[in-house]
Design a protein around this motif. Sequence first.
Motif, PDB file in Angstrom:
ATOM      1  N   THR A  10      -0.622  74.038  42.620  1.00 41.75           N
ATOM      2  CA  THR A  10      -0.392  72.599  42.426  1.00 41.75           C
ATOM      3  C   THR A  10      -0.661  72.201  40.983  1.00 41.75           C
ATOM      4  O   THR A  10       0.142  71.483  40.372  1.00 41.75           O
ATOM      5  CB  THR A  10      -1.296  71.792  43.366  1.00 41.75           C
ATOM      6  OG1 THR A  10      -1.062  72.208  44.709  1.00 41.75           O
ATOM      7  CG2 THR A  10      -1.009  70.320  43.257  1.00 41.75           C
ATOM      8  N   HIS A  11      -1.769  72.661  40.430  1.00 41.72           N
ATOM      9  CA  HIS A  11      -2.099  72.314  39.058  1.00 41.72           C
ATOM     10  C   HIS A  11      -1.127  72.939  38.069  1.00 41.72           C
ATOM     11  O   HIS A  11      -0.737  72.318  37.083  1.00 41.72           O
ATOM     12  CB  HIS A  11      -3.540  72.737  38.737  1.00 41.72           C
ATOM     13  CG  HIS A  11      -4.547  71.750  39.194  1.00 41.72           C
ATOM     14  ND1 HIS A  11      -4.956  71.674  40.505  1.00 41.72           N
ATOM     15  CD2 HIS A  11      -5.212  70.782  38.526  1.00 41.72           C
ATOM     16  CE1 HIS A  11      -5.846  70.699  40.614  1.00 41.72           C
ATOM     17  NE2 HIS A  11      -6.023  70.143  39.430  1.00 41.72           N
ATOM     18  N   LEU A  12      -0.736  74.180  38.300  1.00 44.28           N
ATOM     19  CA  LEU A  12       0.217  74.832  37.409  1.00 44.28           C
ATOM     20  C   LEU A  12       1.556  74.115  37.410  1.00 44.28           C
ATOM     21  O   LEU A  12       2.161  73.925  36.353  1.00 44.28           O
ATOM     22  CB  LEU A  12       0.407  76.300  37.806  1.00 44.28           C
ATOM     23  CG  LEU A  12      -0.662  77.264  37.330  1.00 44.28           C
ATOM     24  CD1 LEU A  12      -0.362  78.662  37.829  1.00 44.28           C
ATOM     25  CD2 LEU A  12      -0.770  77.266  35.824  1.00 44.28           C
ATOM     26  N   ARG A  13       2.034  73.724  38.565  1.00 48.32           N
ATOM     27  CA  ARG A  13       3.306  73.016  38.660  1.00 48.32           C
ATOM     28  C   ARG A  13       3.230  71.725  37.855  1.00 48.32           C
ATOM     29  O   ARG A  13       4.143  71.415  37.075  1.00 48.32           O
ATOM     30  CB  ARG A  13       3.626  72.727  40.117  1.00 48.32           C
ATOM     31  CG  ARG A  13       5.029  72.196  40.327  1.00 48.32           C
ATOM     32  CD  ARG A  13       5.379  72.011  41.806  1.00 48.32           C
ATOM     33  NE  ARG A  13       5.068  73.206  42.598  1.00 48.32           N
ATOM     34  CZ  ARG A  13       4.227  73.220  43.625  1.00 48.32           C
ATOM     35  NH1 ARG A  13       3.613  72.131  44.002  1.00 48.32           N
ATOM     36  NH2 ARG A  13       4.008  74.331  44.297  1.00 48.32           N
ATOM     37  N   PHE A  14       2.167  70.983  37.997  1.00 51.74           N
ATOM     38  CA  PHE A  14       1.995  69.720  37.272  1.00 51.74           C
ATOM     39  C   PHE A  14       1.936  69.958  35.768  1.00 51.74           C
ATOM     40  O   PHE A  14       2.604  69.286  34.984  1.00 51.74           O
ATOM     41  CB  PHE A  14       0.716  69.026  37.754  1.00 51.74           C
ATOM     42  CG  PHE A  14       0.376  67.798  36.983  1.00 51.74           C
ATOM     43  CD1 PHE A  14       1.087  66.618  37.179  1.00 51.74           C
ATOM     44  CD2 PHE A  14      -0.637  67.804  36.036  1.00 51.74           C
ATOM     45  CE1 PHE A  14       0.777  65.476  36.462  1.00 51.74           C
ATOM     46  CE2 PHE A  14      -0.952  66.678  35.314  1.00 51.74           C
ATOM     47  CZ  PHE A  14      -0.246  65.502  35.521  1.00 51.74           C
ATOM     48  N   HIS A  15       1.151  70.948  35.342  1.00 51.21           N
ATOM     49  CA  HIS A  15       0.977  71.181  33.918  1.00 51.21           C
ATOM     50  C   HIS A  15       2.208  71.808  33.272  1.00 51.21           C
ATOM     51  O   HIS A  15       2.500  71.539  32.104  1.00 51.21           O
ATOM     52  CB  HIS A  15      -0.272  72.035  33.674  1.00 51.21           C
ATOM     53  CG  HIS A  15      -1.527  71.245  33.861  1.00 51.21           C
ATOM     54  ND1 HIS A  15      -2.287  71.361  35.000  1.00 51.21           N
ATOM     55  CD2 HIS A  15      -2.121  70.314  33.091  1.00 51.21           C
ATOM     56  CE1 HIS A  15      -3.319  70.532  34.914  1.00 51.21           C
ATOM     57  NE2 HIS A  15      -3.243  69.886  33.754  1.00 51.21           N
ATOM     58  N   ILE A  16       2.937  72.631  33.993  1.00 49.81           N
ATOM     59  CA  ILE A  16       4.162  73.210  33.433  1.00 49.81           C
ATOM     60  C   ILE A  16       5.206  72.130  33.225  1.00 49.81           C
ATOM     61  O   ILE A  16       5.868  72.084  32.189  1.00 49.81           O
ATOM     62  CB  ILE A  16       4.683  74.353  34.330  1.00 49.81           C
ATOM     63  CG1 ILE A  16       3.782  75.569  34.167  1.00 49.81           C
ATOM     64  CG2 ILE A  16       6.113  74.705  34.003  1.00 49.81           C
ATOM     65  CD1 ILE A  16       4.106  76.715  35.082  1.00 49.81           C
ATOM     66  N   VAL A  17       5.357  71.243  34.185  1.00 51.78           N
ATOM     67  CA  VAL A  17       6.305  70.132  34.027  1.00 51.78           C
ATOM     68  C   VAL A  17       5.877  69.237  32.865  1.00 51.78           C
ATOM     69  O   VAL A  17       6.704  68.831  32.040  1.00 51.78           O
ATOM     70  CB  VAL A  17       6.425  69.332  35.344  1.00 51.78           C
ATOM     71  CG1 VAL A  17       7.185  68.038  35.130  1.00 51.78           C
ATOM     72  CG2 VAL A  17       7.094  70.170  36.408  1.00 51.78           C
ATOM     73  N   GLY A  18       4.602  68.962  32.755  1.00 45.62           N
ATOM     74  CA  GLY A  18       4.115  68.135  31.649  1.00 45.62           C
ATOM     75  C   GLY A  18       4.317  68.801  30.306  1.00 45.62           C
ATOM     76  O   GLY A  18       4.740  68.162  29.333  1.00 45.62           O
ATOM     77  N   ALA A  19       4.033  70.094  30.213  1.00 47.44           N
ATOM     78  CA  ALA A  19       4.205  70.815  28.954  1.00 47.44           C
ATOM     79  C   ALA A  19       5.678  70.877  28.561  1.00 47.44           C
ATOM     80  O   ALA A  19       6.017  70.717  27.382  1.00 47.44           O
ATOM     81  CB  ALA A  19       3.641  72.222  29.088  1.00 47.44           C
ATOM     82  N   THR A  21       7.989  68.684  29.357  1.00 43.33           N
ATOM     83  CA  THR A  21       8.366  67.334  28.943  1.00 43.33           C
ATOM     84  C   THR A  21       7.865  67.034  27.533  1.00 43.33           C
ATOM     85  O   THR A  21       8.610  66.490  26.703  1.00 43.33           O
ATOM     86  CB  THR A  21       7.800  66.307  29.939  1.00 43.33           C
ATOM     87  OG1 THR A  21       8.245  66.635  31.263  1.00 43.33           O
ATOM     88  CG2 THR A  21       8.230  64.904  29.600  1.00 43.33           C
ATOM     89  N   VAL A  22       6.641  67.383  27.243  1.00 48.29           N
ATOM     90  CA  VAL A  22       6.086  67.155  25.904  1.00 48.29           C
ATOM     91  C   VAL A  22       6.853  67.970  24.867  1.00 48.29           C
ATOM     92  O   VAL A  22       7.168  67.473  23.781  1.00 48.29           O
ATOM     93  CB  VAL A  22       4.578  67.474  25.877  1.00 48.29           C
ATOM     94  CG1 VAL A  22       4.041  67.524  24.464  1.00 48.29           C
ATOM     95  CG2 VAL A  22       3.816  66.452  26.697  1.00 48.29           C
ATOM     96  N   ALA A  23       7.174  69.218  25.183  1.00 44.96           N
ATOM     97  CA  ALA A  23       7.910  70.073  24.251  1.00 44.96           C
ATOM     98  C   ALA A  23       9.291  69.502  23.959  1.00 44.96           C
ATOM     99  O   ALA A  23       9.740  69.488  22.802  1.00 44.96           O
ATOM    100  CB  ALA A  23       8.023  71.483  24.808  1.00 44.96           C
ATOM    101  N   LEU A  24       9.981  69.027  24.978  1.00 37.72           N
ATOM    102  CA  LEU A  24      11.293  68.408  24.747  1.00 37.72           C
ATOM    103  C   LEU A  24      11.169  67.148  23.907  1.00 37.72           C
ATOM    104  O   LEU A  24      12.006  66.890  23.039  1.00 37.72           O
ATOM    105  CB  LEU A  24      11.964  68.071  26.089  1.00 37.72           C
ATOM    106  CG  LEU A  24      12.619  69.225  26.810  1.00 37.72           C
ATOM    107  CD1 LEU A  24      13.202  68.734  28.142  1.00 37.72           C
ATOM    108  CD2 LEU A  24      13.698  69.850  25.973  1.00 37.72           C
ATOM    109  N   GLY A  25      10.138  66.366  24.149  1.00 37.71           N
ATOM    110  CA  GLY A  25       9.929  65.151  23.358  1.00 37.71           C
ATOM    111  C   GLY A  25       9.657  65.453  21.900  1.00 37.71           C
ATOM    112  O   GLY A  25      10.215  64.810  21.002  1.00 37.71           O
ATOM    113  N   VAL A  26       8.818  66.443  21.641  1.00 33.70           N
ATOM    114  CA  VAL A  26       8.508  66.812  20.255  1.00 33.70           C
ATOM    115  C   VAL A  26       9.749  67.371  19.568  1.00 33.70           C
ATOM    116  O   VAL A  26      10.019  67.052  18.401  1.00 33.70           O
ATOM    117  CB  VAL A  26       7.344  67.824  20.217  1.00 33.70           C
ATOM    118  CG1 VAL A  26       7.184  68.432  18.838  1.00 33.70           C
ATOM    119  CG2 VAL A  26       6.064  67.145  20.646  1.00 33.70           C
ATOM    120  N   ALA A  27      10.526  68.177  20.273  1.00 30.54           N
ATOM    121  CA  ALA A  27      11.756  68.724  19.689  1.00 30.54           C
ATOM    122  C   ALA A  27      12.744  67.614  19.348  1.00 30.54           C
ATOM    123  O   ALA A  27      13.372  67.635  18.283  1.00 30.54           O
ATOM    124  CB  ALA A  27      12.389  69.727  20.648  1.00 30.54           C
TER     125      ALA A  27
END
Length: 67
Positions: A10-19, A21-27
């Motif tokens: 559960t935590h990995l799924r949440f953090h992978i989606v968040g990471a 999203t953040v990576a796409l935003g920074v790019a």
Amino acid sequence: MDIMWGLLATHLRFHIVGAFTVALGVAALYKFGVAEPRKKAYAYFYRNYDFMKDFEEMRAGIFQSAK
């Protein structure tokens, strides 16, 4: 023990989606905030650039031995 069942997944799924999203935003911010203005600045500079005039200025100062 039942509380911890699936906790990592559960935590990995949440953090992978968040990471992701953040990576796409920074790019996207880099592309539109840095890369595109830089390309426009280079295009503007070379649109009006006279390399012979620049060479003559350098030849008078830096390249004194060039004839």
